[in-house]
Scaffold this motif. Structure first.
Motif, short mmCIF file in Angstrom:
data_model
loop_
_atom_site.label_atom_id
_atom_site.label_comp_id
_atom_site.label_asym_id
_atom_site.label_seq_id
_atom_site.Cartn_x
_atom_site.Cartn_y
_atom_site.Cartn_z
N VAL B 102 0.90 -1.15 -0.28
CA VAL B 102 0.01 -0.11 -0.14
C VAL B 102 0.97 1.24 -0.08
CG1 VAL B 102 -1.70 1.27 1.39
CG2 VAL B 102 -1.80 -1.15 1.22
N GLN B 104 1.67 5.41 -0.43
CA GLN B 104 1.22 6.86 0.11
C GLN B 104 0.37 7.38 -1.15
OE1 GLN B 104 4.09 9.80 1.18
NE2 GLN B 104 2.82 11.31 1.44
N PHE B 106 -1.25 5.92 -3.54
CA PHE B 106 -2.28 4.92 -3.90
C PHE B 106 -1.68 4.07 -4.91
CE2 PHE B 106 -4.82 8.92 -3.09
CZ PHE B 106 -4.76 8.83 -1.63
N GLN B 162 -7.38 4.89 -1.62
CA GLN B 162 -6.64 4.03 -0.77
C GLN B 162 -7.38 2.69 -0.35
OE1 GLN B 162 -3.82 3.60 -0.68
NE2 GLN B 162 -2.87 4.91 0.89
N CYS B 179 3.08 -1.22 4.16
CA CYS B 179 2.39 0.07 3.76
C CYS B 179 3.40 1.18 3.85
CB CYS B 179 1.31 0.42 4.71
SG CYS B 179 0.20 -1.10 4.94
N PRO B 182 0.79 5.19 4.37
CA PRO B 182 -0.57 4.97 3.83
C PRO B 182 -1.75 6.12 3.94
CG PRO B 182 -0.36 3.37 5.55
CD PRO B 182 0.90 4.31 5.55
N THR B 183 -1.59 7.02 5.11
CA THR B 183 -2.46 8.01 5.54
C THR B 183 -1.72 9.39 5.00
OG1 THR B 183 -1.48 8.35 7.70
CG2 THR B 183 -3.36 6.65 7.31
N ILE B 194 -8.79 4.52 7.62
CA ILE B 194 -7.96 3.57 6.85
C ILE B 194 -7.20 2.76 8.13
CG2 ILE B 194 -5.81 3.37 5.46
CD1 ILE B 194 -8.27 4.04 3.87
#
Ligand SMILES: Nc1ncnc2c1ncn2[C@@H]1O[C@H](COP(=O)(O)OP(=O)(O)O)[C@@H](O)[C@H]1O
Ligand SMILES: [Mg+2]
Lengths: 399, 243
Positions: B102, B104, B106, B162, B179, B182-183, B194
């Motif tokens: 995953v 950043q 997407f 995402q 990841c 990821p946020t 998420i």
């Protein structure tokens, strides 16, 4: 594999305008190949028809030895002419011949009531009509009695009739040929042109009268035809033997068969077709370079995508195939479109302008489509390798 | 390398083992030592955040852990495989089978539907078309996007994108969810959703979650934090308050 092809199509669908523009080069290239080769092929077929139309299993015997191989002075060329006795010998001894006609060719002015036309005068024998497939429409052709008695009669071609007589009936009239007076005994049927020569613009007279007229004792050439296609080589052999025997074994003449003529012209048109093909290939190469450029741009634009694919499990070779197939699919689709357009144009020409010699043979289709495939492979290799060799980390970081 | 090997890893067994791991880049004549002698083990089912200041080597770590990059020195074993010894097709198969990424940003493929994006890893796993669609739909339903199957990414919000990326990461039922921030591209409310999703996936599916992040809210909810400074581990343990 099928997977890859399918997704290549999907990638094209996703970017239709670019795909169409990319294809354009190949479309034009294949269109050019189809049309130019179509013209070359058309010319070949046209010549074939023309030559075959000269008559069946026709052979022409001309004086002099023509060396077809090697250089150097012709050996023992005493240039012994062809004479009527040769023709008589062939008529007597030839067992494989369907017909034979001596020929004397010359030019001259034909006059009738103050009108004049310069034309070609052919001294022939009665067999000429069947040999060359040229027949009278009215009256009669040159007959054996005319030849034997050196009669001053003539048979006129269409153009001559039109020019000198207009609506008047020429049969039984007398025309002046050089300083002789000839009675018109026959009128030829309408013939087209053959290899650019107007077959209607001819006057036929008995070969003996022609020798008198042109004041010569030898023949220009002798026409003969074999009984069948199978007999043709043997017939040529037979003619050679009979004539050589009358010349103490010396071959001071040459026999040209229709096959020889076909081969000569065939080589000529094949060379022409190849040249046209070479010209058309240039546009195909240009189209290929276009595809390569767009593919390179596409690889750069899709760098991230390539990184993602690698991250989720694509191998280098998966990426290689993806881009290679995309290129092949673009090019082949372009090829198919170009072929379709080219074929339509050829068929339209055949339909609405039948005099233009074009042809659409299956091998053009195969060559056109095959070459667009090859172009796709060649223009795809470099971009596809570049895509495959991208480092996945760099690809994912690419902005 | 067959899929069966993977199924033998049980909760609590070591999934990733790093021993004196180095990663050195050459910048012209200069050596950049992004990772210098890292040691840790992450077991199956853990939920770990890797934190540290910018330039500390987090991204480098993430690419090494994800088998997209290989160590210059030392050992990294993933599911028992010594990564440095594998060739390109083997690494690709390893990523495909064990890891879901995953990112950043997407990193969805543009002009491609949600369901096709999610199904992509299955294609490289050699799964048939129908089965792919079925599993992709399942994964999308799991992340709460069962109603967005045939949308293209440009018609989705950041949070939705995402989620699609997470569905793509879990569609192969991997051992490891890796990841990278990821946020980072999401506002805090969506980021929290998420985060919640990662926690649920971790507890429900037993998938190991390793997140590289700056986000303190994300880090403090993990059970374990590994802090990098200058390419070395300076802290390894439960989240520390105020640090
Ligand atoms: N491909 C590379 N080539 C050269 N240096 C690199 C490369 N990748 C990372 N680095 C360097 O390694 C160090 C760690 O970088 P990175 O892993 O991106 O840190 P972080 O993600 O924690 O900010 C930095 O000094 C960075 O410049
Ligand atoms: Mg980073």
């Amino acid at each position: 594999m099928f997977e890859h092809i399918l997704s290549a199509f999907l990638a094209l669908k996703a970017n239709k305008i670019r795909a169409a523009l990319t294809m354009l080069g190949v479309v034009i290239g294949v269109l050019a190949v189809t049309l130019l080769v179509g013209v070359g092929d058309g010319a070949r077929i046209y010549l074939d028809e023309q030559i075959s139309g000269l008559g069946t299993n026709l052979m022409t015997i001309v004086p002099g030895r023509r060396e077809t191989r090697g250089f150097g002075p012709p050996a023992g060329n005493t240039a012994r002419p062809l004479v009527m006795e040769d023709v008589e010998a062939l008529e007597r001894q030839g067992s494989l011949l369907r017909g034979i006609s001596p020929m004397v060719m010359g030019g001259g002015a034909v006059r009738y009531k103050g009108r004049t036309r310069d034309t070609m005068v052919l001294g022939v024998g009665p067999a000429f009509s069947d040999l060359r497939n040229m027949h009278v429409e009215r009256g009669s052709f040159v007959r054996s009695e005319d030849v034997d008695s050196r009669r001053r009669v003539c048979v006129l071609g269409r153009t001559i009739v039109k020019e000198l007589f207009g609506d008047e009936n020429p049969l039984g009239q007398t025309v002046r040929l050089a300083d002789g007076r000839f009675r018109v005994v026959g009128l030829m049927e309408e013939r087209g042109t053959s290899l650019g020569f107007d077959l209607n613009d001819l006057v036929f007279i008995p070969v003996t009268s022609a020798m008198d007229l042109f004041n010569q004792d030898h023949l220009s050439q002798v026409l003969a035809s074999a009984r069948s296609k199978e007999d043709a080589p043997a017939a040529a052999e037979e003619i050679e033997q009979i004539l050589a025997r009358r010349r103490n074994g010396e071959k001071t003449f040459t026999i040209q068969s229709q096959d020889d003529l076909l081969k000569t012209f065939g080589a000529l048109t094949a060379a022409m077709t190849l040249m046209l093909l070479a010209i058309a290939s240039i546009s195909l190469v240009v189209g290929g370079i276009g595809i390569m450029n767009i593919m390179l741009v596409s690889v750069r634009e899709r760098t991230r995508e390539i990184g993602v694919r690698r991250a989720v499990g694509a191998t280098k070779s998966d990426i290689l195939w993806q881009f290679l197939l995309e290129s092949v699919v673009i090019s082949s689709t372009g090829g198919a479109v170009g072929l379709g357009l080219g074929a339509s144009i050829v068929l339209l020409l055949k339909r609405f302008a039948p005099s233009v010699p074009v042809a659409l043979s299956p091998w053009i289709a195969a060559v056109a489509f095959g070459s667009s495939f090859v172009v796709g492979v060649f223009s795809g290799v470099v971009p596809a390798r570049r895509a495959a060799e991208l480092d996945p980390v760099d690809a994912l970081r690419y902005e | 390398m067959s899929a069966e090997d993977a199924d033998s890893i049980a909760i609590g067994e070591p999934l990733m083992e790093l021993t004196d791991l180095h990663r050195t880049f050459m910048m012209g004549d200069e050596e950049v030592r992004a990772l210098r002698g890292v040691n840790f083990t992450i077991t199956k089912g853990e939920y770990v955040c890797i934190i540290g200041p910018s330039g500390s080597g987090k991204s480098t770590m993430m690419y090494v852990l994800g088998c997209l990059d290989t160590p210059s020195q030392g050992s990294y074993r993933l599911a028992g495989y010594e990564v440095a010894e594998l060739d390109d097709p083997e690494l690709a198969a390893l990523r495909n089978r064990y890891i879901g990424f995953v990112f950043q940003a997407f990193n969805l493929i543009p002009r491609t539907t949600t369901v096709d994006n999610v199904a992509l890893p299955l294609r490289y796993a050699g799964v048939g078309v129908r089965e792919r669609r079925k599993r992709a739909e399942e994964a999308l339903t799991r992340v709460g996007l069962g109603h967005r199957l045939d949308h293209t990414p440009d018609r989705l919000s950041g949070g939705e994108r995402q989620r699609v990326a997470i569905a793509r990461a879990i569609v192969t039922k991997p051992e490891l969810l890796l990841c990278d921030e990821p946020t980072g591209n999401l506002d805090s409310r969506v980021g929290a959703e998420i985060t919640k999703l990662f926690e649920d996936l971790n507890s429900e599916l037993g998938v190991t979650v390793v997140i590289v992040t700056h986000d303190p809210n994300l880090a403090k909810r993990a059970k374990r934090n590994i802090k990098l400074v200058d390419g070395q581990v300076v802290y390894d343990g439960p989240p520390q308050e105020g640090r």
